[in-house]
Motif scaffolding. Structure first.
Motif, mmCIF file in Angstrom:
data_model
loop_
_atom_site.group_PDB
_atom_site.id
_atom_site.type_symbol
_atom_site.label_atom_id
_atom_site.label_comp_id
_atom_site.label_asym_id
_atom_site.label_seq_id
_atom_site.Cartn_x
_atom_site.Cartn_y
_atom_site.Cartn_z
ATOM 1 N N VAL A 75 0.747 -1.139 0.201
ATOM 2 C CA VAL A 75 -0.045 -0.078 -0.385
ATOM 3 C C VAL A 75 0.856 0.952 -0.165
ATOM 4 C CG1 VAL A 75 -1.818 0.873 1.835
ATOM 5 C CG2 VAL A 75 -2.143 -1.153 1.218
ATOM 6 N N SER A 76 1.970 0.763 0.979
ATOM 7 C CA SER A 76 2.376 2.133 0.749
ATOM 8 C C SER A 76 3.221 2.794 -0.532
ATOM 9 C CB SER A 76 3.650 2.633 2.174
ATOM 10 O OG SER A 76 4.488 1.341 1.652
ATOM 11 N N ALA A 77 4.064 1.979 -0.893
ATOM 12 C CA ALA A 77 5.090 1.538 -2.542
ATOM 13 C C ALA A 77 4.082 2.281 -3.642
ATOM 14 C CB ALA A 77 5.063 0.240 -2.409
ATOM 15 N N VAL A 78 2.922 1.852 -3.061
ATOM 16 C CA VAL A 78 1.613 2.650 -4.534
ATOM 17 C C VAL A 78 1.430 3.733 -3.943
ATOM 18 C CG1 VAL A 78 -1.270 2.211 -5.146
ATOM 19 C CG2 VAL A 78 -0.065 0.044 -4.724
ATOM 20 N N GLU A 79 1.092 4.058 -3.266
ATOM 21 C CA GLU A 79 0.816 5.885 -2.384
ATOM 22 C C GLU A 79 2.421 6.116 -3.005
ATOM 23 O OE1 GLU A 79 -0.430 8.231 1.263
ATOM 24 O OE2 GLU A 79 -0.701 6.026 1.835
ATOM 25 N N LYS A 80 3.353 6.126 -3.086
ATOM 26 C CA LYS A 80 4.506 6.593 -2.769
ATOM 27 C C LYS A 80 4.197 6.989 -4.744
ATOM 28 C CE LYS A 80 7.778 5.290 1.012
ATOM 29 N NZ LYS A 80 8.700 4.484 0.942
ATOM 30 N N GLY A 81 4.309 5.386 -5.263
ATOM 31 C CA GLY A 81 4.285 5.719 -6.820
ATOM 32 C C GLY A 81 3.356 7.058 -7.724
ATOM 33 N N ILE A 82 2.183 6.681 -6.931
ATOM 34 C CA ILE A 82 1.275 7.263 -6.991
ATOM 35 C C ILE A 82 1.844 8.881 -7.087
ATOM 36 C CG2 ILE A 82 -1.066 8.333 -6.857
ATOM 37 C CD1 ILE A 82 -2.141 5.963 -6.487
ATOM 38 N N THR A 83 2.538 9.414 -6.027
ATOM 39 C CA THR A 83 3.034 10.645 -5.274
ATOM 40 C C THR A 83 3.928 10.642 -6.671
ATOM 41 O OG1 THR A 83 1.983 10.908 -3.421
ATOM 42 C CG2 THR A 83 3.841 12.141 -3.635
ATOM 43 N N LYS A 84 5.366 9.986 -7.041
ATOM 44 C CA LYS A 84 6.000 10.105 -7.440
ATOM 45 C C LYS A 84 5.462 10.372 -9.636
ATOM 46 C CE LYS A 84 9.955 8.369 -5.550
ATOM 47 N NZ LYS A 84 10.968 6.810 -5.242
ATOM 48 N N ALA A 85 4.437 10.152 -9.322
ATOM 49 C CA ALA A 85 3.998 10.234 -10.825
ATOM 50 C C ALA A 85 3.310 11.013 -10.756
ATOM 51 C CB ALA A 85 3.059 9.511 -11.160
ATOM 52 N N ASN A 86 3.264 12.939 -9.887
ATOM 53 C CA ASN A 86 3.438 13.987 -10.663
ATOM 54 C C ASN A 86 1.945 14.161 -11.314
ATOM 55 O OD1 ASN A 86 4.336 16.618 -9.739
ATOM 56 N ND2 ASN A 86 5.704 16.433 -10.923
ATOM 57 N N LEU A 87 0.891 14.073 -11.235
ATOM 58 C CA LEU A 87 -0.480 13.212 -12.138
ATOM 59 C C LEU A 87 -0.925 14.566 -10.974
ATOM 60 C CD1 LEU A 87 -1.077 10.439 -12.030
ATOM 61 C CD2 LEU A 87 -0.395 11.458 -13.895
ATOM 62 N N GLY A 88 -0.924 15.595 -9.911
ATOM 63 C CA GLY A 88 -1.684 15.584 -9.331
ATOM 64 C C GLY A 88 -3.085 15.674 -8.496
ATOM 65 N N LEU A 89 -2.044 14.302 -7.903
ATOM 66 C CA LEU A 89 -3.616 13.525 -7.067
ATOM 67 C C LEU A 89 -2.580 13.368 -6.333
ATOM 68 C CD1 LEU A 89 -4.595 11.168 -9.312
ATOM 69 C CD2 LEU A 89 -6.105 12.910 -9.413
ATOM 70 N N ASN A 90 -3.390 14.185 -4.338
ATOM 71 C CA ASN A 90 -3.798 13.277 -3.989
ATOM 72 C C ASN A 90 -3.554 11.876 -2.452
ATOM 73 O OD1 ASN A 90 -1.971 15.769 -3.415
ATOM 74 N ND2 ASN A 90 -3.992 16.972 -3.098
ATOM 75 N N PRO A 91 -2.633 11.181 -2.653
ATOM 76 C CA PRO A 91 -4.118 9.380 -1.926
ATOM 77 C C PRO A 91 -3.586 9.742 -0.489
ATOM 78 C CG PRO A 91 -0.960 9.575 -2.910
ATOM 79 C CD PRO A 91 -1.902 10.949 -2.844
ATOM 80 N N MET A 92 -4.994 8.800 -0.159
ATOM 81 C CA MET A 92 -5.820 8.851 0.621
ATOM 82 C C MET A 92 -5.909 7.042 1.059
ATOM 83 S SD MET A 92 -8.275 11.799 1.665
ATOM 84 C CE MET A 92 -9.639 11.611 -0.247
ATOM 85 N N THR A 93 -5.044 6.539 2.180
ATOM 86 C CA THR A 93 -5.220 5.214 2.251
ATOM 87 C C THR A 93 -6.338 4.983 3.697
ATOM 88 O OG1 THR A 93 -3.036 5.442 2.234
ATOM 89 C CG2 THR A 93 -3.652 3.171 3.124
ATOM 90 N N ASP A 94 -7.460 4.285 2.857
ATOM 91 C CA ASP A 94 -8.657 3.530 3.608
ATOM 92 C C ASP A 94 -8.284 1.551 3.556
ATOM 93 O OD1 ASP A 94 -10.435 2.978 4.886
ATOM 94 O OD2 ASP A 94 -12.224 3.654 3.634
ATOM 95 N N GLY A 95 -7.318 1.255 4.553
ATOM 96 C CA GLY A 95 -7.059 0.244 4.561
ATOM 97 C C GLY A 95 -6.052 -0.417 3.146
ATOM 98 N N GLN A 96 -6.883 -1.109 2.753
ATOM 99 C CA GLN A 96 -5.840 -1.931 1.622
ATOM 100 C C GLN A 96 -6.550 -0.844 -0.120
ATOM 101 O OE1 GLN A 96 -6.110 -6.523 2.930
ATOM 102 N NE2 GLN A 96 -4.971 -6.476 0.244
ATOM 103 N N THR A 97 -7.008 -0.174 0.572
ATOM 104 C CA THR A 97 -7.248 0.637 -0.847
ATOM 105 C C THR A 97 -6.813 2.317 -0.258
ATOM 106 O OG1 THR A 97 -9.903 -0.409 -0.580
ATOM 107 C CG2 THR A 97 -9.596 1.758 -1.799
ATOM 108 N N VAL A 98 -6.636 2.631 -1.933
ATOM 109 C CA VAL A 98 -6.106 4.272 -2.012
ATOM 110 C C VAL A 98 -7.206 4.908 -2.953
ATOM 111 C CG1 VAL A 98 -4.489 5.571 -2.799
ATOM 112 C CG2 VAL A 98 -3.531 3.261 -2.159
#
Length: 185
Positions: A75-98
């Protein structure tokens, strides 16, 4: 053996238009689109993997993307990947769902995205014209080798030009539709 191959030329031109449509699908509009996350890669199991290989992406609401991660440890790796992609999105984690809420686009950002869509279309048209050039050169070589007559070459060159015009029009239409979508959200 003749070098000119009409099917190959049309296939390559169609490929350029399909690549354009894929690029345009990745441009963010106000609506949630799962293809927006296609370029995202995550570092999992010691390797860089596309998001699609570690999670399921869905759009449960018009302005929200949900990324269901298969393995809780990623989950944290996916969150980091989304942030690094610089798409202007802010991930919010909810268990196994981002969850990724789609922020509103500013007018300036909309204009940038519309301009980028035009750039993508221009690149696709250049690719299509390069395929046309290859086809024309192949026809001239075939004529030089006496495999086709001058009349056949001229007739086939017209066919290549008609195909070029058709695929350039497809590229223009795809870009115009995307620009309209971006600017009217």
């Amino acid at each position: 053996m003749a070098k000119y191959d009409k099917a190959d030329i049309e296939r390559r031109m169609k490929g350029a238009v399909e690549a354009l449509k894929g690029d345009l699908g990745g441009l963010r509009t106000g609506r949630a689109n799962t293809s927006l996350l296609d370029p995202v890669v995550c570092e999992v199991y010691g390797a860089m993997m596309p998001l699609a290989q570690v999670a399921t992406v869905s759009a449960p609401e018009p302005r929200m993307l949900a990324v269901q991660v298969w393995d809780k440890s990623n989950v944290s790796a996916v969150e980091k990947g989304i942030t690094k992609a610089n798409l202007g999105l802010n991930p919010m984690t909810d268990g196994q769902t981002v969850r990724l809420p789609m922020p509103d686009l500013t007018e300036e950002r909309r204009k940038e995205l519309a301009k980028l869509a035009g750039t993508y279309a221009e690149n696709a048209k250049i690719a299509i014209r390069n395929v046309r050039r290859d086809g024309m050169e192949a026809l001239k070589e075939d004529e030089k080798k006496k495999e086709i007559s001058e009349d056949d070459r001229k007739r086939l060159e017209e066919e290549v030009q008609k195909a070029t015009d058709r695929f350039v029009a497809d590229a223009d239409e795809a870009a115009a539709n995307k620009e309209k979508e971006i600017l009217t959200q």
